[in-house]
Enzyme design. Structure first.
Site, PDB file in Angstrom:
ATOM      1  N   HIS A  74     -16.693 -86.544  44.945  1.00  0.00           N
ATOM      2  CA  HIS A  74     -16.344 -86.922  46.320  1.00  0.00           C
ATOM      3  C   HIS A  74     -15.236 -87.971  46.337  1.00  0.00           C
ATOM      4  CE1 HIS A  74     -17.236 -88.078  50.578  1.00  0.00           C
ATOM      5  NE2 HIS A  74     -16.909 -89.274  50.127  1.00  0.00           N
ATOM      6  N   GLU A  75     -15.361 -88.991  45.491  1.00  0.00           N
ATOM      7  CA  GLU A  75     -14.365 -90.062  45.480  1.00  0.00           C
ATOM      8  C   GLU A  75     -13.026 -89.571  44.941  1.00  0.00           C
ATOM      9  OE1 GLU A  75     -14.901 -92.704  47.067  1.00  0.00           O
ATOM     10  OE2 GLU A  75     -17.039 -92.332  47.370  1.00  0.00           O
ATOM     11  N   HIS A 132     -11.078 -87.830  47.612  1.00  0.00           N
ATOM     12  CA  HIS A 132     -10.330 -88.705  48.517  1.00  0.00           C
ATOM     13  C   HIS A 132      -8.902 -88.919  48.020  1.00  0.00           C
ATOM     14  CE1 HIS A 132     -13.191 -89.834  51.556  1.00  0.00           C
ATOM     15  NE2 HIS A 132     -14.049 -90.367  50.718  1.00  0.00           N
ATOM     16  N   GLU A 159     -14.322 -87.894  55.344  1.00  0.00           N
ATOM     17  CA  GLU A 159     -15.534 -87.899  54.536  1.00  0.00           C
ATOM     18  C   GLU A 159     -16.080 -86.482  54.351  1.00  0.00           C
ATOM     19  OE1 GLU A 159     -16.825 -90.169  52.827  1.00  0.00           O
ATOM     20  OE2 GLU A 159     -15.840 -91.965  53.564  1.00  0.00           O
TER      21      GLU A 159
END
Length: 262
Positions: free
Chosen positions: A126-127, A130, A187
């Protein structure tokens, strides 16, 4: 009317000259170069390494690095930097982050909630997503545009004709629309891209659902209402991840075997 026309023209020019697309095809406005963002990420990461304690536990570092490496194998080469750096910070915070320039930070507190390699891969994927989606650039660009608009608006405040309308625009729309770190759209996008990455690497995408159930328990049910939060609610996130996991292809290769430190 003249002020409104000038402001509209300026914003339109900025947006048209800086349009790009995210990994999911969503239109973005990014005003800064990859090199500029990488430089900012590196500076921020250096400051954090000076200010926060870094874990010296070899097993913990090896575990986090193992999970990260498995995911990075499926991450495209980036033009603005050649290598990703992973640092484990010795902190009870249940968090992780990735900065432009390939800087990844994981707090040891996260390992108490992400209880296995698949759940940790959910967060790290997920990070990383980004960064791949240029979300920091997008966030800074929106803030830059908002700030420019507010400066122009300040000139008009001397005119009572515009005061009420401009003050309304300076309120909730700016505070919760563009200035909060990583909006809910970003997100959700990072959830989607990150889930694809971790699944490609051989991690179990359904463990992402268990992770967010753990997150919900860790929060004790006390979390910000979804409407004003930068993150989707736990229930929304679980539902979206379940639907996405069901559509992913079945992994047929060798699964990672990253051993969590006891």
């Amino acid at each position: 009317m003249r002020l409104k026309s000038i402001l509209l023209c300026l914003v339109t020019i900025i947006i048209l000259s800086a349009c790009s697309s995210s990994p999911t095809g969503r239109n973005q406005v990014v005003l800064f170069s990859e090199g500029q963002m990488s430089s900012l990420g590196e500076q921020s990461f250096t400051e954090m390494k000076h200010e926060l304690p870094i874990s010296k536990e070899a097993k913990i570092n090896a575990y986090v690095q193992c999970v990260t490496n498995a995911i990075l194998h499926y991450v495209p080469i980036q033009a603005s930097f050649s290598q990703w750096e992973v640092v484990v910070f010795d902190s009870p915070q249940v968090n992780a982050f990735a900065l432009p320039g390939g800087k990844i930070g994981v707090y040891t507190g996260l390992l108490n909630v992400a209880v296995n390699q698949d759940q940790l891969a959910t967060v790290i994927g997920h990070e990383i997503a980004h960064v791949l989606a240029d979300h920091s650039n997008e966030r800074m660009s929106h803030a830059h545009i908002a700030n420019a608009g507010l400066q122009i608006s300040n000139i008009a405040l001397a005119s009572q004709d515009y005061r009420n309308e401009i003050m309304a625009l300076m309120g909730v729309g700016v505070q919760y629309g563009v200035l909060l770190p990583y909006g809910r759209t970003q997100e959700t996008e990072a959830d989607i891209v990150g889930l694809e990455l971790m699944a490609k690497a051989g991690f179990d995408p359904y463990q992402s659902i268990e992770l967010w159930k753990n997150m919900a328990k860790a929060s004790g049910g006390n979390h910000t209402p979804e409407l004003l939060s930068t993150h989707p609610s736990h229930d929304s996130r679980i539902q979206e991840l379940t639907e996405k996991a069901q559509r992913l292809p079945v992994f047929t290769g060798t699964k990672p075997n990253c051993v969590k430190a006891s």
